[in-house]
Write an enzyme that holds these catalytic residues in place. Structure first.
Site, PDB file in Angstrom:
ATOM      1  N   ALA A   1       0.847  -1.193   0.000  1.00  0.00           N
ATOM      2  CA  ALA A   1       0.000   0.000   0.000  1.00  0.00           C
ATOM      3  C   ALA A   1       0.880   1.238   0.000  1.00  0.00           C
ATOM      4  CB  ALA A   1      -0.912  -0.005   1.230  1.00  0.00           C
ATOM      5  N   ASP A   2       0.309   2.326  -0.443  1.00  0.00           N
ATOM      6  CA  ASP A   2       0.970   3.616  -0.341  1.00  0.00           C
ATOM      7  C   ASP A   2      -0.111   4.676  -0.232  1.00  0.00           C
ATOM      8  OD1 ASP A   2       3.835   4.779  -0.546  1.00  0.00           O
ATOM      9  OD2 ASP A   2       2.573   6.166  -1.664  1.00  0.00           O
TER      10      ASP A   2
END
EC number: 3.6.1.-
Length: 198
Positions: A74-75
């Site tokens: 994720a970011d």
């Protein structure tokens, strides 16, 4: 739960304690790995595009270490209008970000990837979350930063901690997206990979 041999082991490609805590809520076994990815926006790149590109880069970096796994990465990129607000990395930058955001609406673009390194199947989504910040005095900003030091958090606020006090309102399809791991979308992706949660 389905027999573990039916799908590869799960790897959370993140060093975030909070993402780890969120994933533990699904009660499935997983390991963690820290991907080495330079996190920066390309010139003219939209916030959601930046977050998605970085999440994909993290997935491919972890896949080099785990060639037979389901890799979750994720970011998150915060945006105030056209201004991208990344991780402040310093007290001065955090003060500047919080001054800029006080009383305003900020969109957090949380990108999520599930990469099956066995089959090379990649599922990816960006889940936006709108956050209205309270009007904050300079003194409140300084006191918050002294207590929490959120210098590695997009937008200089830890919603999973005291940072929730900075927020007036949150709007979005998954409240976990603000903390950095959209669980509702992740459950859908895991089900596509035939991972049974119950």
């Amino acid at each position: 739960m389905k027999n573990r041999t039916n799908y590869p082991p799960l790897i959370l490609g993140s060093s975030s304690v909070y993402r780890c805590e969120l994933l533990q809520r699904l009660q499935i076994p997983f390991e963690t790995a820290s991907p080495a990815v330079d996190e920066f926006a390309l010139p003219g790149e939209a916030p959601g595009t930046t977050a998605l590109r970085l999440a994909k880069e993290k997935a491919h970096a972890v896949a080099k270490l785990f060639p037979d796994a389901l890799i979750i990465t994720a970011d998150q990129v915060a945006a105030l209008g056209e201004i991208q607000l990344g991780k402040p990395l310093s007290h001065e930058n955090a003060v500047q970000q919080l001054r800029l955001m006080r009383g305003r609406e900020v969109i957090f673009h949380s990108a999520l990837c599930l990469f099956n390194s066995r089959t090379t199947r990649l599922q990816a989504r960006v889940i936006p979350c709108s956050v209205k910040y309270r009007e904050l005095s300079d003194s409140q900003i300084e006191h918050y930063l002294a207590k929490e030091q959120p210098y590695h958090c997009a937008g200089s606020a830890k919603a999973e901690g005291l940072g929730i006090a900075l927020i007036e309102r949150i709007t979005g399809e998954d409240p976990n997206a603000l903390i950095g791991l959209p669980l509702i979308a992740l459950v859908e992706m895991l089900m596509e990979e035939e991972v049974e949660l119950f």
